[in-house]
Design a protein around this motif. Sequence first.
Motif, PDB file in Angstrom:
ATOM      1  N   GLN A 152      47.172  40.515  39.215  1.00 28.60           N
ATOM      2  CA  GLN A 152      48.615  40.662  39.877  1.00 28.60           C
ATOM      3  C   GLN A 152      48.858  41.372  41.025  1.00 28.60           C
ATOM      4  OE1 GLN A 152      50.168  40.611  35.732  1.00 28.60           O
ATOM      5  NE2 GLN A 152      50.984  38.645  35.887  1.00 28.60           N
ATOM      6  N   PRO A 153      50.030  41.308  41.829  1.00 30.50           N
ATOM      7  CA  PRO A 153      50.104  41.950  42.895  1.00 30.50           C
ATOM      8  C   PRO A 153      50.289  43.408  42.570  1.00 30.50           C
ATOM      9  CG  PRO A 153      51.629  40.331  42.990  1.00 30.50           C
ATOM     10  CD  PRO A 153      50.842  40.209  41.340  1.00 30.50           C
TER      11      PRO A 153
ATOM     12  N   GLN B 167      47.957  45.183  41.089  1.00 32.55           N
ATOM     13  CA  GLN B 167      47.655  45.644  39.873  1.00 32.55           C
ATOM     14  C   GLN B 167      46.098  45.641  39.667  1.00 32.55           C
ATOM     15  OE1 GLN B 167      49.747  46.334  37.105  1.00 32.55           O
ATOM     16  NE2 GLN B 167      51.223  46.368  38.718  1.00 32.55           N
ATOM     17  N   SER B 168      45.456  45.950  38.630  1.00 34.64           N
ATOM     18  CA  SER B 168      43.980  45.866  38.358  1.00 34.64           C
ATOM     19  C   SER B 168      43.631  44.339  38.121  1.00 34.64           C
ATOM     20  CB  SER B 168      43.593  46.768  37.576  1.00 34.64           C
ATOM     21  OG  SER B 168      42.168  46.943  37.194  1.00 34.64           O
ATOM     22  N   LEU B 169      42.364  44.150  37.705  1.00 28.69           N
ATOM     23  CA  LEU B 169      41.841  42.767  37.524  1.00 28.69           C
ATOM     24  C   LEU B 169      41.831  42.700  35.842  1.00 28.69           C
ATOM     25  CD1 LEU B 169      40.390  43.655  39.907  1.00 28.69           C
ATOM     26  CD2 LEU B 169      38.773  41.786  39.463  1.00 28.69           C
ATOM     27  N   THR B 170      42.498  41.508  35.277  1.00 21.35           N
ATOM     28  CA  THR B 170      42.378  41.203  33.832  1.00 21.35           C
ATOM     29  C   THR B 170      41.507  40.035  33.555  1.00 21.35           C
ATOM     30  OG1 THR B 170      44.620  42.005  33.719  1.00 21.35           O
ATOM     31  CG2 THR B 170      43.632  40.511  31.893  1.00 21.35           C
TER      32      THR B 170
ATOM     33  N   THR C 170      41.428  33.689  45.326  1.00 19.82           N
ATOM     34  CA  THR C 170      42.391  32.450  45.851  1.00 19.82           C
ATOM     35  C   THR C 170      43.771  33.181  45.464  1.00 19.82           C
ATOM     36  OG1 THR C 170      40.847  30.969  45.081  1.00 19.82           O
ATOM     37  CG2 THR C 170      43.336  30.529  45.093  1.00 19.82           C
ATOM     38  N   ARG C 171      44.610  33.295  46.717  1.00 13.82           N
ATOM     39  CA  ARG C 171      45.872  34.091  46.559  1.00 13.82           C
ATOM     40  C   ARG C 171      46.797  32.692  46.418  1.00 13.82           C
ATOM     41  NH1 ARG C 171      42.174  36.666  48.324  1.00 13.82           N
ATOM     42  NH2 ARG C 171      42.325  39.099  48.523  1.00 13.82           N
TER      43      ARG C 171
ATOM     44  N   PRO D 128      56.467  30.924  38.764  1.00 18.15           N
ATOM     45  CA  PRO D 128      56.369  31.954  39.539  1.00 18.15           C
ATOM     46  C   PRO D 128      55.534  33.439  39.253  1.00 18.15           C
ATOM     47  CG  PRO D 128      58.645  31.357  39.668  1.00 18.15           C
ATOM     48  CD  PRO D 128      57.953  30.461  38.585  1.00 18.15           C
ATOM     49  N   GLU D 129      55.688  33.287  37.739  1.00 18.82           N
ATOM     50  CA  GLU D 129      54.998  34.399  37.173  1.00 18.82           C
ATOM     51  C   GLU D 129      53.502  34.434  36.952  1.00 18.82           C
ATOM     52  OE1 GLU D 129      58.872  34.379  36.048  1.00 18.82           O
ATOM     53  OE2 GLU D 129      57.345  32.662  35.533  1.00 18.82           O
ATOM     54  N   ASP D 130      52.977  33.004  37.736  1.00 25.01           N
ATOM     55  CA  ASP D 130      51.550  32.684  37.785  1.00 25.01           C
ATOM     56  C   ASP D 130      50.876  33.242  39.152  1.00 25.01           C
ATOM     57  OD1 ASP D 130      52.137  29.755  36.012  1.00 25.01           O
ATOM     58  OD2 ASP D 130      51.043  31.673  35.275  1.00 25.01           O
ATOM     59  N   SER D 131      51.923  33.578  39.923  1.00 26.37           N
ATOM     60  CA  SER D 131      51.724  33.899  41.487  1.00 26.37           C
ATOM     61  C   SER D 131      50.763  35.321  41.256  1.00 26.37           C
ATOM     62  CB  SER D 131      52.862  34.587  42.172  1.00 26.37           C
ATOM     63  OG  SER D 131      53.696  33.608  42.334  1.00 26.37           O
ATOM     64  N   SER D 132      49.385  35.266  41.793  1.00 30.72           N
ATOM     65  CA  SER D 132      48.433  36.338  41.642  1.00 30.72           C
ATOM     66  C   SER D 132      47.359  35.821  42.395  1.00 30.72           C
ATOM     67  CB  SER D 132      47.800  36.154  40.128  1.00 30.72           C
ATOM     68  OG  SER D 132      48.692  36.673  39.154  1.00 30.72           O
TER      69      SER D 132
END
Lengths: 113, 115
Positions: free
Chosen positions: A38-39, A41-44, A108-109, A85-89
């Motif tokens: 996520q913008p 943030q780290s990787l999950t 992939t953005r 919109p919460e899936d924007s990552s």
Amino acid sequence: SAVISQKPSRDICQRGTSLTIQCQVDSQVTMMFWYRQQPGQSLTLIATANQGSEATYESGFVIDKFPISRPNLTFSTLTVSNMSPEDSSIYLCSVELTVATQYFGPGTRLLVL
Amino acid sequence: GESVGLHLPTLSVQEGDNSIINCAYSNSASDYFIWYKQESGKGPQFIIDIRSNMDKRQGQRVTVLLNKTVKHLSLQIAATQPGDSAVYFCAENMRSGGSNYKLTFGKGTLLTVNP
């Protein structure tokens, strides 16, 4: 290392639609992984995709939302379903080339409006 | 729960200086520790890893130090260059069921190199 590509590199989607992201590697690998970043943030880790078996999902991620395919040793897809919109990552695939070492694709953005 | 974290979210250095990026981890069962570099708009790039039975490992201009006593990991970059500007992530790798490994990432440190 290996050459790992992802398609699309970026996309803008409408809420309620689905997007399938492709990951291609230039050598055969057993383990492939999908991550979300996520913008800022780290990787999950979303899930681990082994060829010939069902993907293993991490806590908080479910198959209905993020179905994954792994048809062969060089390819995998991740679908982001019924987007909000919460899936924007940034969605990233990785492969394990040597024991315990993962190499990542370019990402992939995704922007969901 | 188990976590991997970083002491410093941002680090600004002058070109030519040495940089040190720190990372604390809490899972003593981790087998490998890896440093990744992520430039803007790109995926994470593998820099160097270290196995849990080692204290130090050197690469080209980079050195990773592992202190298991205090569960601390650091990445040292010698003669830092503007091209080193990026976000740096530490990650710990641990067996997760059978022979599979699972990576857990820290929060990241933004390194800015001033010319």
